[in-house]
Design an enzyme around this catalytic site. Structure first.
Site, PDB file in Angstrom:
ATOM      1  N   ASN A  87      17.779  25.296 -18.990  1.00  0.00           N
ATOM      2  CA  ASN A  87      18.640  24.710 -17.962  1.00  0.00           C
ATOM      3  C   ASN A  87      18.186  25.271 -16.620  1.00  0.00           C
ATOM      4  O   ASN A  87      18.465  26.426 -16.313  1.00  0.00           O
ATOM      5  CB  ASN A  87      20.105  25.083 -18.246  1.00  0.00           C
ATOM      6  CG  ASN A  87      21.039  24.659 -17.123  1.00  0.00           C
ATOM      7  OD1 ASN A  87      20.668  23.862 -16.262  1.00  0.00           O
ATOM      8  ND2 ASN A  87      22.253  25.188 -17.133  1.00  0.00           N
ATOM      9  N   TRP A  88      17.478  24.442 -15.871  1.00  0.00           N
ATOM     10  CA  TRP A  88      16.921  24.935 -14.599  1.00  0.00           C
ATOM     11  C   TRP A  88      17.969  25.028 -13.493  1.00  0.00           C
ATOM     12  O   TRP A  88      17.686  25.532 -12.413  1.00  0.00           O
ATOM     13  CB  TRP A  88      15.757  24.033 -14.157  1.00  0.00           C
ATOM     14  CG  TRP A  88      14.463  24.385 -14.837  1.00  0.00           C
ATOM     15  CD1 TRP A  88      14.311  25.118 -15.986  1.00  0.00           C
ATOM     16  CD2 TRP A  88      13.146  24.046 -14.399  1.00  0.00           C
ATOM     17  NE1 TRP A  88      12.981  25.241 -16.296  1.00  0.00           N
ATOM     18  CE2 TRP A  88      12.238  24.593 -15.336  1.00  0.00           C
ATOM     19  CE3 TRP A  88      12.634  23.313 -13.323  1.00  0.00           C
ATOM     20  CZ2 TRP A  88      10.857  24.449 -15.223  1.00  0.00           C
ATOM     21  CZ3 TRP A  88      11.260  23.162 -13.210  1.00  0.00           C
ATOM     22  CH2 TRP A  88      10.382  23.729 -14.151  1.00  0.00           C
ATOM     23  N   LYS A  89      19.163  24.503 -13.756  1.00  0.00           N
ATOM     24  CA  LYS A  89      20.224  24.509 -12.730  1.00  0.00           C
ATOM     25  C   LYS A  89      19.661  23.934 -11.412  1.00  0.00           C
ATOM     26  O   LYS A  89      18.848  23.031 -11.456  1.00  0.00           O
ATOM     27  CB  LYS A  89      20.789  25.920 -12.542  1.00  0.00           C
ATOM     28  CG  LYS A  89      21.155  26.586 -13.861  1.00  0.00           C
ATOM     29  CD  LYS A  89      21.995  27.805 -13.672  1.00  0.00           C
ATOM     30  CE  LYS A  89      22.179  28.503 -15.001  1.00  0.00           C
ATOM     31  NZ  LYS A  89      23.264  29.438 -15.008  1.00  0.00           N
ATOM     32  N   HIS A 104      29.090  22.075 -18.590  1.00  0.00           N
ATOM     33  CA  HIS A 104      28.641  23.446 -18.297  1.00  0.00           C
ATOM     34  C   HIS A 104      29.740  24.142 -17.478  1.00  0.00           C
ATOM     35  O   HIS A 104      30.383  23.517 -16.634  1.00  0.00           O
ATOM     36  CB  HIS A 104      27.317  23.408 -17.526  1.00  0.00           C
ATOM     37  CG  HIS A 104      26.664  24.752 -17.438  1.00  0.00           C
ATOM     38  ND1 HIS A 104      27.115  25.730 -16.579  1.00  0.00           N
ATOM     39  CD2 HIS A 104      25.624  25.291 -18.108  1.00  0.00           C
ATOM     40  CE1 HIS A 104      26.361  26.816 -16.729  1.00  0.00           C
ATOM     41  NE2 HIS A 104      25.448  26.573 -17.653  1.00  0.00           N
ATOM     42  N   GLU A 124      29.622  25.995 -15.016  1.00  0.00           N
ATOM     43  CA  GLU A 124      29.448  25.917 -13.557  1.00  0.00           C
ATOM     44  C   GLU A 124      29.967  24.579 -13.036  1.00  0.00           C
ATOM     45  O   GLU A 124      30.497  24.497 -11.928  1.00  0.00           O
ATOM     46  CB  GLU A 124      27.968  26.147 -13.201  1.00  0.00           C
ATOM     47  CG  GLU A 124      27.611  27.621 -13.399  1.00  0.00           C
ATOM     48  CD  GLU A 124      26.152  27.884 -13.667  1.00  0.00           C
ATOM     49  OE1 GLU A 124      25.315  26.990 -13.486  1.00  0.00           O
ATOM     50  OE2 GLU A 124      25.848  29.028 -14.071  1.00  0.00           O
ATOM     51  N   GLU A 143      28.851  29.149 -24.587  1.00  0.00           N
ATOM     52  CA  GLU A 143      28.364  29.963 -23.477  1.00  0.00           C
ATOM     53  C   GLU A 143      29.527  30.749 -22.873  1.00  0.00           C
ATOM     54  O   GLU A 143      30.256  30.216 -22.024  1.00  0.00           O
ATOM     55  CB  GLU A 143      27.761  29.072 -22.394  1.00  0.00           C
ATOM     56  CG  GLU A 143      26.594  28.248 -22.855  1.00  0.00           C
ATOM     57  CD  GLU A 143      25.702  27.900 -21.690  1.00  0.00           C
ATOM     58  OE1 GLU A 143      24.544  28.313 -21.704  1.00  0.00           O
ATOM     59  OE2 GLU A 143      26.181  27.255 -20.738  1.00  0.00           O
ATOM     60  N   GLY A 156      24.105  34.284 -16.567  1.00  0.00           N
ATOM     61  CA  GLY A 156      23.455  34.747 -15.343  1.00  0.00           C
ATOM     62  C   GLY A 156      23.835  36.161 -14.938  1.00  0.00           C
ATOM     63  O   GLY A 156      23.560  36.587 -13.820  1.00  0.00           O
ATOM     64  N   SER A 203      22.502  34.750 -20.778  1.00  0.00           N
ATOM     65  CA  SER A 203      21.534  35.852 -20.614  1.00  0.00           C
ATOM     66  C   SER A 203      20.614  36.032 -21.824  1.00  0.00           C
ATOM     67  O   SER A 203      20.267  37.165 -22.188  1.00  0.00           O
ATOM     68  CB  SER A 203      22.265  37.160 -20.281  1.00  0.00           C
ATOM     69  OG  SER A 203      22.964  37.020 -19.053  1.00  0.00           O
ATOM     70  N   GLY A 234      19.186  29.732 -19.173  1.00  0.00           N
ATOM     71  CA  GLY A 234      19.132  29.458 -17.744  1.00  0.00           C
ATOM     72  C   GLY A 234      17.942  30.146 -17.094  1.00  0.00           C
ATOM     73  O   GLY A 234      16.806  29.665 -17.129  1.00  0.00           O
TER      74      GLY A 234
HETATM   75  C1  PEP Z   1      22.989  28.627 -18.581  1.00  0.00           C
HETATM   76  O1  PEP Z   1      22.735  28.259 -17.452  1.00  0.00           O
HETATM   77  O2  PEP Z   1      23.465  27.825 -19.369  1.00  0.00           O
HETATM   78  C2  PEP Z   1      22.719  30.019 -18.944  1.00  0.00           C
HETATM   79  C3  PEP Z   1      22.997  30.414 -20.156  1.00  0.00           C
HETATM   80  O3  PEP Z   1      22.173  30.824 -17.964  1.00  0.00           O
HETATM   81  P1  PEP Z   1      21.486  32.266 -18.173  1.00  0.00           P
HETATM   82  O4  PEP Z   1      20.554  32.149 -19.360  1.00  0.00           O
HETATM   83  O5  PEP Z   1      20.767  32.527 -16.905  1.00  0.00           O
HETATM   84  O6  PEP Z   1      22.588  33.230 -18.453  1.00  0.00           O
END
Ligand code: PEP
Length: 247
Positions: free
Chosen positions: A9-11, A92, A94, A162, A168, A207, A228
């Site tokens: 997931n490049w966000k 998600h 976010e 998640e 993050g 993470s 992410g």
């Molecule tokens: C995500 O964006 O879904 C995510 C899990 O981010 P990260 O791996 O950076 O925690």
């Protein structure tokens, strides 16, 4: 037997120049045939990423629940499909936070995406306060009940657990905690969909890194990861895909 699925997931990151990473990730994914890998780029990069991906599925990070109309700034499932997207993330945390998306809208988005044949990843997860209050499992099952479609037929439904506090932040849930919630999700899916619920892949996200991926993939009912930060470069993402291949 569920194959592992590892989705990046490049966000709101990436650029045309960064698509060299997509090519490198795609090449490594081809060398790991037991794993399904994919990358969800920003919408602006979907078409050029598809052109560079050599068959690695490219997806989106959100979709509107309607097909067309007066929805400034939004993108429909058929539009995503037209430019080559094969999957989409919905719900998600976010988006739930930044855009106040509730379960009912997540469910409508999932239904719209599935109807267009897009593999659809529905995200759920508890906050730190909810976990501390001992409500992690009940929050997750309530989100599942509200966010998942009653039925679907044209594409694959995937669930991503998640925990918000792990996204993050560098804080990873313990494998025991992940296993407990994934088992709870599996019970819910089998209760809701019967035998078909046993085939739905459940991803962990929060993470995930090259050095913790193997232990996470060894946890029962973990069928892959939503990644992410560590999906932005081949250097970090490829070892995670390879760990899934060994898991
Ligand atoms: C995500 O964006 O879904 C995510 C899990 O981010 P990260 O791996 O950076 O925690």
């Amino acid at each position: 037997m569920r194959r592992k699925l590892v989705v990046g997931n490049w966000k709101m990151n990436g650029s045309l120049a960064a698509l060299t990473e997509v090519s490198a990730i795609a090449e490594a994914a081809r060398r790991t045939p037991g794993v399904d890998a994919a990358i969800c780029t920003p919408a602006t990069l979907i078409a050029p990423a598809v052109a560079r991906s050599g068959g690695l599925p490219i997806g989106a990070q959100d979709v509107h629940h309607r097909e067309s109309g007066a929805h400034t700034g939004d993108i429909s499932a058929s539009m995503l499909k037209e430019v080559g997207a094969r999957l989409v993330i919905v719900g998600h945390s976010e988006r739930r936070a930044d855009h106040r998306e509730e379960d009912s809208i997540v469910r409508a988005k999932a239904e719209a995406a599935l109807a267009q044949g897009l593999q659809t990843i529905v995200c759920i997860g508890e906050s730190a306060e909810e976990r501390e209050a001992g409500r992690a499992a009940s929050i997750c099952t309530a989100q599942l009940a509200g966010s998942l479609p009653d039925d679907w037929r044209d594409a694959e439904l995937v669930v991503a657990y998640e925990p918000i506090w792990a996204i993050g932040t560098g804080k990873v849930a313990t494998c025991e905690d992940i296993g407990e919630i994934h088992a709870e999700i599996r019970r819910h899916l089998v209760g809701a969909y019967g035998e078909r619920g046993g085939r739905i892949r459940i991803l962990y996200g929060g993470s995930v890194k090259p050095d913790n991926a193997a232990a996470i993939f060894d946890t029962p009912d973990v069928d892959g990861a939503l990644v992410g930060g560590c999906s932005l470069t081949a250097d970090q993402f490829v070892p995670i895909i390879e760990a899934a291949g060994r898991g």
